[in-house]
Write a protein that holds these residues in place. Sequence first.
Motif, PDB file in Angstrom:
ATOM      1  N   LEU A   1     -12.393  -9.708  27.766  1.00  0.00           N
ATOM      2  CA  LEU A   1     -11.426 -10.548  28.479  1.00  0.00           C
ATOM      3  C   LEU A   1     -10.490 -11.269  27.509  1.00  0.00           C
ATOM      4  CD1 LEU A   1     -13.770 -11.986  31.222  1.00  0.00           C
ATOM      5  CD2 LEU A   1     -11.822 -10.463  31.582  1.00  0.00           C
ATOM      6  N   ILE A   2     -11.022 -11.717  26.394  1.00  0.00           N
ATOM      7  CA  ILE A   2     -10.188 -12.352  25.373  1.00  0.00           C
ATOM      8  C   ILE A   2      -9.166 -11.357  24.843  1.00  0.00           C
ATOM      9  CG2 ILE A   2     -10.196 -13.309  23.033  1.00  0.00           C
ATOM     10  CD1 ILE A   2     -12.914 -14.607  23.774  1.00  0.00           C
ATOM     11  N   GLN A   3      -9.611 -10.141  24.567  1.00  0.00           N
ATOM     12  CA  GLN A   3      -8.700  -9.115  24.064  1.00  0.00           C
ATOM     13  C   GLN A   3      -7.600  -8.833  25.088  1.00  0.00           C
ATOM     14  OE1 GLN A   3     -10.544  -5.372  23.128  1.00  0.00           O
ATOM     15  NE2 GLN A   3      -8.716  -4.584  22.154  1.00  0.00           N
ATOM     16  N   ASP A   4      -7.953  -8.694  26.333  1.00  0.00           N
ATOM     17  CA  ASP A   4      -6.957  -8.461  27.386  1.00  0.00           C
ATOM     18  C   ASP A   4      -5.978  -9.625  27.485  1.00  0.00           C
ATOM     19  OD1 ASP A   4      -8.172  -6.046  27.984  1.00  0.00           O
ATOM     20  OD2 ASP A   4      -9.184  -6.783  29.789  1.00  0.00           O
ATOM     21  N   THR A   5      -6.501 -10.830  27.369  1.00  0.00           N
ATOM     22  CA  THR A   5      -5.663 -12.030  27.441  1.00  0.00           C
ATOM     23  C   THR A   5      -4.618 -12.026  26.337  1.00  0.00           C
ATOM     24  OG1 THR A   5      -7.451 -13.307  28.438  1.00  0.00           O
ATOM     25  CG2 THR A   5      -5.701 -14.552  27.323  1.00  0.00           C
ATOM     26  N   TYR A   6      -5.048 -11.750  25.114  1.00  0.00           N
ATOM     27  CA  TYR A   6      -4.104 -11.752  23.996  1.00  0.00           C
ATOM     28  C   TYR A   6      -3.117 -10.595  24.077  1.00  0.00           C
ATOM     29  CZ  TYR A   6      -6.032 -15.734  21.570  1.00  0.00           C
ATOM     30  OH  TYR A   6      -6.403 -17.008  21.230  1.00  0.00           O
ATOM     31  N   LEU A   7      -3.562  -9.440  24.512  1.00  0.00           N
ATOM     32  CA  LEU A   7      -2.630  -8.324  24.661  1.00  0.00           C
ATOM     33  C   LEU A   7      -1.513  -8.684  25.623  1.00  0.00           C
ATOM     34  CD1 LEU A   7      -5.010  -5.227  24.783  1.00  0.00           C
ATOM     35  CD2 LEU A   7      -3.301  -5.753  23.034  1.00  0.00           C
ATOM     36  N   LYS A   8      -1.864  -9.232  26.764  1.00  0.00           N
ATOM     37  CA  LYS A   8      -0.849  -9.620  27.748  1.00  0.00           C
ATOM     38  C   LYS A   8       0.031 -10.746  27.224  1.00  0.00           C
ATOM     39  CE  LYS A   8      -3.436  -8.042  31.726  1.00  0.00           C
ATOM     40  NZ  LYS A   8      -4.211  -8.403  32.912  1.00  0.00           N
ATOM     41  N   ALA A   9      -0.577 -11.721  26.591  1.00  0.00           N
ATOM     42  CA  ALA A   9       0.188 -12.860  26.082  1.00  0.00           C
ATOM     43  C   ALA A   9       1.207 -12.430  25.035  1.00  0.00           C
ATOM     44  CB  ALA A   9      -0.761 -13.904  25.486  1.00  0.00           C
ATOM     45  N   PHE A  10       0.787 -11.593  24.101  1.00  0.00           N
ATOM     46  CA  PHE A  10       1.710 -11.186  23.046  1.00  0.00           C
ATOM     47  C   PHE A  10       2.751 -10.186  23.547  1.00  0.00           C
ATOM     48  CE2 PHE A  10      -1.726 -12.634  20.005  1.00  0.00           C
ATOM     49  CZ  PHE A  10      -1.045 -13.786  19.645  1.00  0.00           C
ATOM     50  N   GLN A  11       2.412  -9.393  24.549  1.00  0.00           N
ATOM     51  CA  GLN A  11       3.394  -8.487  25.138  1.00  0.00           C
ATOM     52  C   GLN A  11       4.498  -9.269  25.849  1.00  0.00           C
ATOM     53  OE1 GLN A  11       0.955  -5.990  27.623  1.00  0.00           O
ATOM     54  NE2 GLN A  11       0.550  -4.529  25.972  1.00  0.00           N
ATOM     55  N   LYS A  12       4.165 -10.424  26.383  1.00  0.00           N
ATOM     56  CA  LYS A  12       5.120 -11.210  27.148  1.00  0.00           C
ATOM     57  C   LYS A  12       5.623 -12.440  26.381  1.00  0.00           C
ATOM     58  CE  LYS A  12       3.285  -9.665  31.515  1.00  0.00           C
ATOM     59  NZ  LYS A  12       4.391  -9.093  32.222  1.00  0.00           N
ATOM     60  N   LEU A  13       5.400 -12.462  25.095  1.00  0.00           N
ATOM     61  CA  LEU A  13       5.780 -13.609  24.280  1.00  0.00           C
ATOM     62  C   LEU A  13       7.278 -13.890  24.359  1.00  0.00           C
ATOM     63  CD1 LEU A  13       4.507 -15.688  22.414  1.00  0.00           C
ATOM     64  CD2 LEU A  13       4.931 -14.147  20.513  1.00  0.00           C
ATOM     65  N   ASN A  14       8.081 -12.857  24.466  1.00  0.00           N
ATOM     66  CA  ASN A  14       9.529 -13.057  24.534  1.00  0.00           C
ATOM     67  C   ASN A  14       9.976 -13.721  25.825  1.00  0.00           C
ATOM     68  OD1 ASN A  14      10.130 -12.033  21.994  1.00  0.00           O
ATOM     69  ND2 ASN A  14      10.173  -9.943  22.743  1.00  0.00           N
ATOM     70  N   GLN A  15       9.115 -13.767  26.822  1.00  0.00           N
ATOM     71  CA  GLN A  15       9.449 -14.424  28.085  1.00  0.00           C
ATOM     72  C   GLN A  15       9.111 -15.912  28.068  1.00  0.00           C
ATOM     73  OE1 GLN A  15       7.597 -12.313  31.314  1.00  0.00           O
ATOM     74  NE2 GLN A  15       8.357 -10.336  30.609  1.00  0.00           N
ATOM     75  N   LEU A  16       8.452 -16.372  26.996  1.00  0.00           N
ATOM     76  CA  LEU A  16       8.037 -17.755  26.894  1.00  0.00           C
ATOM     77  C   LEU A  16       9.254 -18.667  26.809  1.00  0.00           C
ATOM     78  CD1 LEU A  16       5.618 -19.694  26.546  1.00  0.00           C
ATOM     79  CD2 LEU A  16       5.890 -19.393  24.074  1.00  0.00           C
ATOM     80  N   ARG A  17       9.247 -19.683  27.636  1.00  0.00           N
ATOM     81  CA  ARG A  17      10.299 -20.694  27.641  1.00  0.00           C
ATOM     82  C   ARG A  17       9.635 -22.047  27.476  1.00  0.00           C
ATOM     83  NH1 ARG A  17      12.875 -16.746  26.880  1.00  0.00           N
ATOM     84  NH2 ARG A  17      14.095 -15.632  28.391  1.00  0.00           N
ATOM     85  N   GLU A  18      10.282 -22.929  26.763  1.00  0.00           N
ATOM     86  CA  GLU A  18       9.791 -24.287  26.532  1.00  0.00           C
ATOM     87  C   GLU A  18       8.446 -24.448  27.119  1.00  0.00           C
ATOM     88  OE1 GLU A  18      12.557 -27.472  26.756  1.00  0.00           O
ATOM     89  OE2 GLU A  18      14.209 -26.088  26.607  1.00  0.00           O
TER      90      GLU A  18
ATOM     91  N   ALA B   1       7.044 -15.414  15.836  1.00  0.00           N
ATOM     92  CA  ALA B   1       6.209 -14.436  16.545  1.00  0.00           C
ATOM     93  C   ALA B   1       7.047 -13.631  17.531  1.00  0.00           C
ATOM     94  CB  ALA B   1       5.061 -15.147  17.255  1.00  0.00           C
ATOM     95  N   GLN B   2       7.959 -14.300  18.210  1.00  0.00           N
ATOM     96  CA  GLN B   2       8.831 -13.598  19.156  1.00  0.00           C
ATOM     97  C   GLN B   2       9.712 -12.569  18.450  1.00  0.00           C
ATOM     98  OE1 GLN B   2      10.643 -17.102  20.957  1.00  0.00           O
ATOM     99  NE2 GLN B   2       9.542 -16.714  22.866  1.00  0.00           N
ATOM    100  N   LYS B   3      10.026 -12.836  17.197  1.00  0.00           N
ATOM    101  CA  LYS B   3      10.849 -11.901  16.417  1.00  0.00           C
ATOM    102  C   LYS B   3      10.006 -10.805  15.769  1.00  0.00           C
ATOM    103  CE  LYS B   3      14.420 -15.278  15.568  1.00  0.00           C
ATOM    104  NZ  LYS B   3      15.030 -16.211  14.620  1.00  0.00           N
ATOM    105  N   GLY B   4       8.694 -10.841  16.008  1.00  0.00           N
ATOM    106  CA  GLY B   4       7.833  -9.770  15.529  1.00  0.00           C
ATOM    107  C   GLY B   4       7.099 -10.032  14.236  1.00  0.00           C
ATOM    108  N   SER B   5       7.109 -11.252  13.751  1.00  0.00           N
ATOM    109  CA  SER B   5       6.402 -11.573  12.515  1.00  0.00           C
ATOM    110  C   SER B   5       4.896 -11.449  12.728  1.00  0.00           C
ATOM    111  CB  SER B   5       6.734 -12.997  12.060  1.00  0.00           C
ATOM    112  OG  SER B   5       5.836 -13.416  11.052  1.00  0.00           O
ATOM    113  N   GLN B   6       4.288 -10.515  12.024  1.00  0.00           N
ATOM    114  CA  GLN B   6       2.840 -10.321  12.147  1.00  0.00           C
ATOM    115  C   GLN B   6       2.077 -11.541  11.646  1.00  0.00           C
ATOM    116  OE1 GLN B   6       1.507  -7.669  13.800  1.00  0.00           O
ATOM    117  NE2 GLN B   6      -0.335  -8.904  13.705  1.00  0.00           N
ATOM    118  N   GLU B   7       2.598 -12.187  10.607  1.00  0.00           N
ATOM    119  CA  GLU B   7       1.945 -13.393  10.093  1.00  0.00           C
ATOM    120  C   GLU B   7       1.946 -14.500  11.146  1.00  0.00           C
ATOM    121  OE1 GLU B   7       3.765 -14.552   6.433  1.00  0.00           O
ATOM    122  OE2 GLU B   7       3.147 -12.726   5.407  1.00  0.00           O
TER     123      GLU B   7
END
Length: 64
Positions: free
Chosen positions: A47-64, A10-16
């Motif tokens: 609110l769910i839509q906003d949550t996912y938008l923010k989460a996926f926009q910041k997915l590359n910042q996810l650490r362990e 997902a971090q590499k952009g895989s839509q699947e």
Amino acid sequence: MITDDLINAAQKGSQEAITELYNNTYQSVYFVIRSMIRADEETVQDLIQDTYLKAFQKLNQLRE
């Protein structure tokens, strides 16, 4: 099931992978928001839509 491989894809952009993450977490996110916010269904969905938008926009910042 959410795995490191799924998150890495997902971090590499895989839509699947992004779709699978969404599908694997939607029910939990829905119930958390629903339990925290006493609002109509439309507001909860917004609110769910906003949550996912923010989460996926910041997915590359996810650490362990």
